[in-house]
Design an enzyme around this catalytic site. Structure first.
Site, PDB file in Angstrom:
ATOM      1  N   VAL A 228       3.707  -4.282  -3.858  1.00 42.25           N
ATOM      2  CA  VAL A 228       3.660  -5.281  -4.932  1.00 42.25           C
ATOM      3  C   VAL A 228       3.060  -6.597  -4.428  1.00 42.25           C
ATOM      4  O   VAL A 228       2.196  -7.196  -5.083  1.00 42.25           O
ATOM      5  CB  VAL A 228       5.079  -5.515  -5.509  1.00 42.25           C
ATOM      6  CG1 VAL A 228       5.097  -6.690  -6.457  1.00 42.25           C
ATOM      7  CG2 VAL A 228       5.574  -4.264  -6.199  1.00 42.25           C
TER       8      VAL A 228
ATOM      9  N   ASP B   5       4.187 -11.568   5.969  1.00 39.92           N
ATOM     10  CA  ASP B   5       5.066 -10.420   6.218  1.00 39.92           C
ATOM     11  C   ASP B   5       5.621 -10.548   7.618  1.00 39.92           C
ATOM     12  O   ASP B   5       4.930 -11.007   8.526  1.00 39.92           O
ATOM     13  CB  ASP B   5       4.301  -9.105   6.064  1.00 39.92           C
ATOM     14  CG  ASP B   5       5.230  -7.941   5.752  1.00 39.92           C
ATOM     15  OD1 ASP B   5       5.234  -7.482   4.594  1.00 39.92           O
ATOM     16  OD2 ASP B   5       5.971  -7.507   6.662  1.00 39.92           O
TER      17      ASP B   5
ATOM     18  N   THR C  64      13.512  -4.020  -2.318  1.00 37.18           N
ATOM     19  CA  THR C  64      14.926  -4.002  -2.731  1.00 37.18           C
ATOM     20  C   THR C  64      15.347  -2.537  -2.835  1.00 37.18           C
ATOM     21  O   THR C  64      15.518  -2.021  -3.929  1.00 37.18           O
ATOM     22  CB  THR C  64      15.134  -4.693  -4.101  1.00 37.18           C
ATOM     23  OG1 THR C  64      14.202  -4.129  -5.041  1.00 37.18           O
ATOM     24  CG2 THR C  64      14.921  -6.178  -4.024  1.00 37.18           C
TER      25      THR C  64
ATOM     26  N   LEU D 107       3.620  -2.861 -12.452  1.00 39.39           N
ATOM     27  CA  LEU D 107       2.427  -2.210 -11.899  1.00 39.39           C
ATOM     28  C   LEU D 107       2.681  -0.724 -11.689  1.00 39.39           C
ATOM     29  O   LEU D 107       3.684  -0.341 -11.102  1.00 39.39           O
ATOM     30  CB  LEU D 107       2.066  -2.839 -10.549  1.00 39.39           C
ATOM     31  CG  LEU D 107       1.942  -4.354 -10.534  1.00 39.39           C
ATOM     32  CD1 LEU D 107       1.680  -4.841  -9.111  1.00 39.39           C
ATOM     33  CD2 LEU D 107       0.823  -4.804 -11.460  1.00 39.39           C
TER      34      LEU D 107
ATOM     35  N   LYS E  56      12.940  -6.010 -16.875  1.00 41.94           N
ATOM     36  CA  LYS E  56      12.353  -5.071 -15.918  1.00 41.94           C
ATOM     37  C   LYS E  56      13.136  -3.761 -15.862  1.00 41.94           C
ATOM     38  O   LYS E  56      12.587  -2.662 -15.953  1.00 41.94           O
ATOM     39  CB  LYS E  56      12.307  -5.739 -14.539  1.00 41.94           C
ATOM     40  CG  LYS E  56      12.023  -4.822 -13.402  1.00 41.94           C
ATOM     41  CD  LYS E  56      10.589  -4.325 -13.418  1.00 41.94           C
ATOM     42  CE  LYS E  56      10.406  -3.233 -12.388  1.00 41.94           C
ATOM     43  NZ  LYS E  56       9.060  -3.031 -11.978  1.00 41.94           N
TER      44      LYS E  56
ATOM     45  N   LEU F 128       4.995  10.898 -22.649  1.00 42.88           N
ATOM     46  CA  LEU F 128       5.588  12.075 -23.283  1.00 42.88           C
ATOM     47  C   LEU F 128       4.992  13.343 -22.681  1.00 42.88           C
ATOM     48  O   LEU F 128       4.848  14.340 -23.365  1.00 42.88           O
ATOM     49  CB  LEU F 128       5.356  12.031 -24.801  1.00 42.88           C
ATOM     50  CG  LEU F 128       6.209  11.037 -25.590  1.00 42.88           C
ATOM     51  CD1 LEU F 128       5.835  11.042 -27.067  1.00 42.88           C
ATOM     52  CD2 LEU F 128       7.711  11.341 -25.437  1.00 42.88           C
TER      53      LEU F 128
ATOM     54  N   ALA G 142       5.551  16.356 -20.457  1.00 42.84           N
ATOM     55  CA  ALA G 142       6.629  17.092 -19.789  1.00 42.84           C
ATOM     56  C   ALA G 142       6.169  17.494 -18.397  1.00 42.84           C
ATOM     57  O   ALA G 142       4.988  17.717 -18.167  1.00 42.84           O
ATOM     58  CB  ALA G 142       6.984  18.318 -20.610  1.00 42.84           C
TER      59      ALA G 142
ATOM     60  N   CYS H 109      10.105   3.468  -8.222  1.00 42.01           N
ATOM     61  CA  CYS H 109      10.765   2.593  -9.207  1.00 42.01           C
ATOM     62  C   CYS H 109      11.807   3.275 -10.082  1.00 42.01           C
ATOM     63  O   CYS H 109      12.960   2.853 -10.113  1.00 42.01           O
ATOM     64  CB  CYS H 109       9.713   1.946 -10.098  1.00 42.01           C
ATOM     65  SG  CYS H 109       8.762   0.709  -9.239  1.00 42.01           S
TER      66      CYS H 109
ATOM     67  N   LYS I 286      15.171   4.497  -8.423  1.00 41.95           N
ATOM     68  CA  LYS I 286      15.929   3.373  -7.846  1.00 41.95           C
ATOM     69  C   LYS I 286      16.407   2.412  -8.944  1.00 41.95           C
ATOM     70  O   LYS I 286      17.551   1.971  -8.943  1.00 41.95           O
ATOM     71  CB  LYS I 286      14.994   2.664  -6.863  1.00 41.95           C
ATOM     72  CG  LYS I 286      15.418   1.309  -6.380  1.00 41.95           C
ATOM     73  CD  LYS I 286      14.496   0.823  -5.274  1.00 41.95           C
ATOM     74  CE  LYS I 286      13.220   0.166  -5.758  1.00 41.95           C
ATOM     75  NZ  LYS I 286      13.380  -1.134  -6.402  1.00 41.95           N
TER      76      LYS I 286
HETATM   77  C1  UDX Z   1       6.472   2.848 -12.842  1.00 44.16           C
HETATM   78  C2  UDX Z   1       6.210   2.011 -14.107  1.00 44.16           C
HETATM   79  O1  UDX Z   1       5.238   2.669 -14.923  1.00 44.16           O
HETATM   80  C3  UDX Z   1       5.770   0.615 -13.743  1.00 44.16           C
HETATM   81  O2  UDX Z   1       5.609  -0.155 -14.918  1.00 44.16           O
HETATM   82  C4  UDX Z   1       6.858   0.010 -12.863  1.00 44.16           C
HETATM   83  O3  UDX Z   1       6.581  -1.300 -12.514  1.00 44.16           O
HETATM   84  C5  UDX Z   1       7.064   0.857 -11.622  1.00 44.16           C
HETATM   85  O4  UDX Z   1       7.407   2.185 -12.020  1.00 44.16           O
HETATM   86  P1  UDX Z   1       5.016   4.213 -11.101  1.00 44.16           P
HETATM   87  O5  UDX Z   1       6.307   4.535 -10.424  1.00 44.16           O
HETATM   88  O6  UDX Z   1       3.862   3.810 -10.272  1.00 44.16           O
HETATM   89  O7  UDX Z   1       5.236   3.046 -12.164  1.00 44.16           O
HETATM   90  O8  UDX Z   1       4.563   5.515 -11.875  1.00 44.16           O
HETATM   91  P2  UDX Z   1       4.435   6.065 -13.366  1.00 44.16           P
HETATM   92  O9  UDX Z   1       3.015   6.315 -13.657  1.00 44.16           O
HETATM   93  O10 UDX Z   1       5.178   5.243 -14.327  1.00 44.16           O
HETATM   94  O11 UDX Z   1       5.149   7.493 -13.205  1.00 44.16           O
HETATM   95  C6  UDX Z   1       6.491   7.633 -12.753  1.00 44.16           C
HETATM   96  C7  UDX Z   1       6.909   9.074 -12.706  1.00 44.16           C
HETATM   97  O12 UDX Z   1       7.047   9.608 -14.012  1.00 44.16           O
HETATM   98  C8  UDX Z   1       5.930  10.007 -11.989  1.00 44.16           C
HETATM   99  O13 UDX Z   1       6.662  10.913 -11.211  1.00 44.16           O
HETATM  100  C9  UDX Z   1       5.192  10.689 -13.124  1.00 44.16           C
HETATM  101  O14 UDX Z   1       4.686  11.955 -12.763  1.00 44.16           O
HETATM  102  C10 UDX Z   1       6.307  10.802 -14.138  1.00 44.16           C
HETATM  103  N1  UDX Z   1       5.824  10.914 -15.525  1.00 44.16           N
HETATM  104  C11 UDX Z   1       5.206   9.852 -16.115  1.00 44.16           C
HETATM  105  C12 UDX Z   1       6.049  12.063 -16.245  1.00 44.16           C
HETATM  106  O15 UDX Z   1       6.612  13.060 -15.735  1.00 44.16           O
HETATM  107  N2  UDX Z   1       5.631  12.128 -17.558  1.00 44.16           N
HETATM  108  C13 UDX Z   1       5.014  11.079 -18.164  1.00 44.16           C
HETATM  109  O16 UDX Z   1       4.680  11.217 -19.352  1.00 44.16           O
HETATM  110  C14 UDX Z   1       4.780   9.910 -17.423  1.00 44.16           C
END
Ligand code: UDX
Length: 434
Positions: free
Chosen positions: A11, A30, A86, A153, A207, A253, A255, A263, A266
């Site tokens: 981040v 850092d 965190t 993000l 958030k 959406l 599957a 994220c 956690k």
């Molecule tokens: C997410 C949030 O989108 C972001 O806004 C936040 O700040 C951090 O967490 P990220 O973890 O990078 O981002 O990935 P994301 O693209 O959201 O996907 C998360 C997980 O959900 C992945 O394992 C992805 O495969 C899964 N997913 C996502 C699904 O299984 N189906 C979906 O329709 C969308």
């Protein structure tokens, strides 16, 4: 404007590089000397498309610098971002705020000019109050504000998410803090990105609520997918059918094998802890966490079923290890639980992932890594697609059929068309489609 970014992880680095690209004068700080040394050499500690170029260009333009020295790095900065990790605290799932508070103490001890301290790390409600108290205790003798500015993000799309956000959330308790933050994000203001000013506690909760809602959406469609398999419906049609309703929306959406990453797992746990602490249970999120946890291992059982119910001595080719494509991040990836379940069932797993194998190796010592998808598939009794990397969307199916021991494909991301694969002679299993 001079900006300090404390914490040069995912981040911090993306935010720092983007803010420098807006024209600000940014120092990324850092405490890990190896990380700073490699950044000074132009080597990125993480894989994120476009990041190395963005960092390089802004370093060359003199707008982005790196240091391990916090006191020097924050000198004269109008905005000091806290973007340290965190992690989930071992044992109870609470967000571990040790690093955030350490930075607050150091900032307090070294603050010489008025500044706004911005919490970008994902922190539980009330953390901003504590950061403010810690800095105040150090009696810096200059005006300061503590604001919350959560990040949204997505890994793999982080730079465009930062530069073209759906919204920017600023939780500030004073006009001084609001003004500094308006200045920080002025370039986006001009792009008409909505900026939402709220109270600090609201921003902190936004958030967690956003991530918990998205995790819920995914988990909902995953359960619908299971039901589709039972009743003979197609989850992709169901997703489209509900997603076209503007109140529901088509995104998140898809599957699949369950959500992973740094994220959702956690943050949902941390939200549960906050809810528990305030005696205001969030039962929907509780269910989401449980359903998603058990889903990952269930996907391993799905592969065993495709193997005819007995995996002993069989070879499974696992395509994709990272929790999603375009990242090398293995945190809470469904592949870990799936590989474990297959190993427990007696299968031998050989995996390939375009970016994730280095980080995956220590997490799944029982899994052999292949040099390319076809090496993994050679002699396999079943192939399982766990992550939808582009490289797996266009496999040479004739070659796959030739080199696999049996043409059994378990597609946990619904990448292929069932009719087409069956016409090619595959035994094809996907998620929520019959
Ligand atoms: C997410 C949030 O989108 C972001 O806004 C936040 O700040 C951090 O967490 P990220 O973890 O990078 O981002 O990935 P994301 O693209 O959201 O996907 C998360 C997980 O959900 C992945 O394992 C992805 O495969 C899964 N997913 C996502 C699904 O299984 N189906 C979906 O329709 C969308």
């Amino acid at each position: 404007m001079k900006i300090a970014m404390v914490g040069s992880g995912y981040v911090g680095l993306v935010s720092g590089a983007c803010l420098a690209d807006f024209g600000h004068d940014v120092v990324c700080i850092d405490k890990d000397p190896a990380k700073i040394a490699s950044l000074l050499d132009g080597v990125m500690p993480i894989y994120e498309p476009g990041l190395a170029e963005l960092v390089g260009a802004n370093v060359r333009a003199g707008r982005l610098a790196f240091t391990t020295d916090l006191a020097a790095g924050i000198e004269g900065a109008s905005a000091i971002f806290i973007a340290v990790g965190t992690p989930s605290r071992r044992g109870d799932g609470h967000a571990d705020l040790t690093f955030v508070y350490e930075v607050a103490r150091e900032v307090g001890a070294n603050l010489k000019t008025p500044a706004t301290i911005v919490t970008k790390s994902t922190v539980p409600v009330g953390t901003g109050d504590e950061v403010e108290r810690i800095i105040g205790e150090a009696k810096p003798g200059v005006e300061f504000a503590v604001v919350s500015n959560p990040e949204f993000l997505r890994e793999g799309a982080a730079i465009s998410d930062f530069k073209r956000p759906d919204r920017i959330v600023i939780g500030a308790e004073s006009e001084f803090g609001r003004q500094v933050m308006s200045e920080v994000y002025r370039p986006l203001f001009l792009n008409k990105a909505p900026i939402l000013f709220t109270a600090r506690r609201s921003a902190e909760l936004i958030k967690y609520a956003a991530n918990a809602f998205l995790a819920t959406k995914i988990t909902f469609i995953n359960e619908m997918a299971d039901l589709c398999e039972k009743v003979g419906a197609d989850v992709q049609d169901v997703s489209r059918g509900i997603g076209l309703d503007g109140r529901i929306g088509p995104k998140f959406l898809h599957a699949g094998p369950g959500y992973g990453g740094s994220c959702f797992p956690k943050d949902t746990l941390a939200l549960l802890k906050t809810a528990e602490d305030y005696d205001s249970p969030t039962r929907i999120v509780e269910a989401v966490v449980k359903v998603n946890d058990s889903r990952k291992r269930a996907m391993g059982r799905k592969v065993v079923e495709a193997l005819g119910g007995d995996a002993r001595g069989k070879k499974v080719a696992m395509l994709g290890l990272t929790f999603k494509p375009n990242t090398d991040d293995m945190r809470d990836s469904p592949s870990i639980a799936i590989a474990q379940a297959l190993d427990d069932a007696g299968a031998k797993v050989v995996a390939y992932d375009p970016e994730g194998m280095e980080l995956a190796k220590p997490l799944m010592p029982e899994v052999a890594m292949a040099a390319n998808p076809y090496e993994a598939i050679e002699g396999a009794d079943a192939i399982v697609i766990v992550t939808e990397w582009d490289a797996f969307r266009a496999l040479d199916l004739k070659r796959v059929k030739d080199i696999a021991k049996a043409p059994v494909l378990v597609d946990l991301r619904n990448v292929y068309d069932p009719a087409e694969l069956r016409a090619e002679g595959f035994t094809y299993v996907s998620v929520g489609r019959v």
